[in-house]
Design a protein around this motif. Structure first.
Motif, mmCIF file in Angstrom:
data_model
loop_
_atom_site.group_PDB
_atom_site.id
_atom_site.type_symbol
_atom_site.label_atom_id
_atom_site.label_comp_id
_atom_site.label_asym_id
_atom_site.label_seq_id
_atom_site.Cartn_x
_atom_site.Cartn_y
_atom_site.Cartn_z
ATOM 1 N N UNK A 12 15.558 21.697 95.780
ATOM 2 C CA UNK A 12 14.770 20.347 94.418
ATOM 3 C C UNK A 12 13.608 20.567 94.631
ATOM 4 N N UNK A 13 13.689 21.248 92.757
ATOM 5 C CA UNK A 13 12.656 21.896 92.808
ATOM 6 C C UNK A 13 12.400 20.987 91.159
ATOM 7 N N UNK A 14 10.845 21.089 91.495
ATOM 8 C CA UNK A 14 10.345 20.376 90.480
ATOM 9 C C UNK A 14 9.308 20.956 89.629
ATOM 10 N N UNK A 15 9.468 21.065 88.844
ATOM 11 C CA UNK A 15 8.527 22.767 87.879
ATOM 12 C C UNK A 15 7.421 21.378 87.207
ATOM 13 N N UNK A 16 6.002 22.117 87.384
ATOM 14 C CA UNK A 16 4.799 21.398 86.851
ATOM 15 C C UNK A 16 4.359 23.067 85.620
ATOM 16 N N UNK A 17 4.568 22.685 84.496
ATOM 17 C CA UNK A 17 3.259 23.181 83.596
ATOM 18 C C UNK A 17 2.150 22.731 82.674
ATOM 19 N N UNK A 18 0.903 23.184 83.174
ATOM 20 C CA UNK A 18 -0.139 22.868 82.506
ATOM 21 C C UNK A 18 -0.591 23.778 81.027
ATOM 22 N N UNK A 19 -0.321 23.963 80.296
ATOM 23 C CA UNK A 19 -0.096 24.945 78.985
ATOM 24 C C UNK A 19 -1.804 25.248 79.304
ATOM 25 N N UNK A 20 -2.571 24.432 79.821
ATOM 26 C CA UNK A 20 -4.177 24.602 79.343
ATOM 27 C C UNK A 20 -4.926 25.368 80.117
ATOM 28 N N UNK A 21 -3.433 25.576 81.168
ATOM 29 C CA UNK A 21 -3.962 26.616 82.924
ATOM 30 C C UNK A 21 -4.189 27.634 82.859
ATOM 31 N N UNK A 22 -5.384 28.294 83.496
ATOM 32 C CA UNK A 22 -4.955 29.581 84.127
ATOM 33 C C UNK A 22 -4.296 30.059 84.880
ATOM 34 N N UNK A 23 -3.913 31.455 85.102
ATOM 35 C CA UNK A 23 -3.463 31.935 87.218
ATOM 36 C C UNK A 23 -3.586 30.705 87.659
ATOM 37 N N UNK A 24 -5.244 30.769 88.014
ATOM 38 C CA UNK A 24 -5.833 29.827 89.339
ATOM 39 C C UNK A 24 -5.815 27.893 88.701
ATOM 40 N N UNK A 25 -5.248 27.122 87.662
ATOM 41 C CA UNK A 25 -4.833 26.595 87.567
ATOM 42 C C UNK A 25 -6.148 25.165 86.784
ATOM 43 N N UNK A 26 -7.258 26.549 86.675
ATOM 44 C CA UNK A 26 -8.480 26.033 86.159
ATOM 45 C C UNK A 26 -7.928 26.104 84.274
#
Length: 362
Positions: A294-308
């Motif tokens: 049950x895999x959910x993938x969320x991508x954040x285009x403006x995020x770096x490795x640390x999600x900042x």
């Protein structure tokens, strides 16, 4: 009254009003900082026994009084990380609490006075440590033992599936996890060189240095041999770090990920990650977990490795100012809400899960 005194009094009045204004602004900023760093959590220090020593932990619980709560157990990335990650975890813990989940984290060995040395650990050691923390949590009456899951970032990608193979987990949140140690290292090297605009000659030299390091690791060379091979310049490498890399450089999560089949997994990836090849990570997670997962993938285009947010992370001054005045705003838009929503939508352990990956771009 002497005319010469009037200008002096005006200067004193201006100075007094300026000082008053400065004090008002300072008081206002202090209030903002205190408010921004106030989280809707109850946080306490805890001690967890493992392998003859103590893990110095932090347990953050919701204030809703509705326990027992589910639990998110934190597995750190690389480096000397303390239990709160220099308070960087607190916004995440608050998001967990809003979903009805507590959070558990601890100082790495040798960090913040904790016994041991994290550089002496293998990924299996870290998995054993995490499994012990889960066992400790399951014995608590304020924790729902059937709703304990994992959160892990970066290097934790090699630890999370090992933990799931040792003890049942209700879910996994994997943030920028790596798959293969050597491939990740090469990707990171080339990505940073590109970001710096390195010349072809420098790129060639750095690749040659990396290839030499790999050959030394393959034949279990000592740190002294490494230093000699590098012409006496270790390039920031220490004996302790060399020992750590030597013990872990063969890590590859591909086979271990099979332990997560059937477990709800949230894979979170940033669009500006120079540390981990997110394409490789997503492909591997999808291929291994597609059957019964049950895999959910969320991508954040403006995020770096640390999600900042990249616009913040590329400026040290802006990062420090945002961390001081608005720490929740450090993270990519939707990241904290996405984590909260994932936890809220988790059903009971017996509830059937979808058998196909869900991909969301933010």
């Amino acid at each position: 009254m002497c005319p010469a005194i009037r200008p002096r009094r005006r200067v004193l009045r201006v100075a007094a009003w300026t000082l008053a204004l400065v004090l008002v602004v300072a008081a206002g900023l202090t209030g903002v900082v205190l408010w921004q760093h106030s989280y809707d959590l109850d946080v306490r220090r805890v001690s967890i026994r493992h392998g003859g020593h103590t893990l110095n932990g932090v347990l953050a619980t919701p204030r809703d009084g509705r326990g027992p709560h589910g639990l998110v157990v934190y597995v750190h990335g690389d480096g000397p990380v303390d239990a709160t990650h220099d308070d960087g975890y607190r916004p995440l813990w608050e998001a967990n609490a809003r979903a009805g989940y507590a959070s558990l984290s601890w100082d790495k060995p040798g960090v913040a006075g904790a016994p041991g040395d994290w550089l002496d650990q293998t990924m299996d050691d870290r998995a054993d440590e995490t499994a012990a923390a889960i066992a400790w949590a399951r014995a608590r009456t304020d924790i729902d033992s059937d709703r304990i899951g994992l959160w892990g970032a970066s290097q934790a990608g090699w630890v999370l599936p090992k933990v799931a193979a040792r003890t049942p987990v209700h879910f996994v949140i994997a943030v920028s996890p790596a798959i293969n140690w050597l491939r990740q290292g090469r990707y990171n090297l080339l990505a940073e060189l590109r970001a710096e605009g390195a010349s072809p000659s420098r790129t060639e030299a750095e690749i040659a240095r990396s290839d030499t390091t790999r050959r030394l690791l393959a034949r279990h060379a000592t740190f002294e041999e490494y230093v000699r091979a590098m012409g006496g310049d270790p390039g920031g490498m220490t004996a302790g770090r060399w020992n750590f890399v030597s013990r872990n450089h063969t890590a590859d999560a591909t086979r271990d990920l099979r332990a997560l089949r059937g477990v709800p997994v949230l894979l979170t990836l940033g669009g500006h990650d120079v540390n981990v090849d997110t394409v490789d990570t997503e492909r591997t997670y999808s291929e291994v977990l597609d059957e019964g997962g049950a895999l959910t993938v969320e991508r954040y285009p403006d995020a770096t490795h640390s999600m900042v947010r990249q616009s913040i992370e590329r400026s040290d001054a802006r990062t420090a100012l945002t961390a001081l005045l608005s720490p929740r705003s450090l993270f990519a838009d939707g990241f904290l809400d996405g984590q909260r929503r994932f936890l809220q939508e988790l059903g009971s352990p017996a509830r059937p899960r979808p058998s196909h990956p869900l991909t969301v771009s933010r």
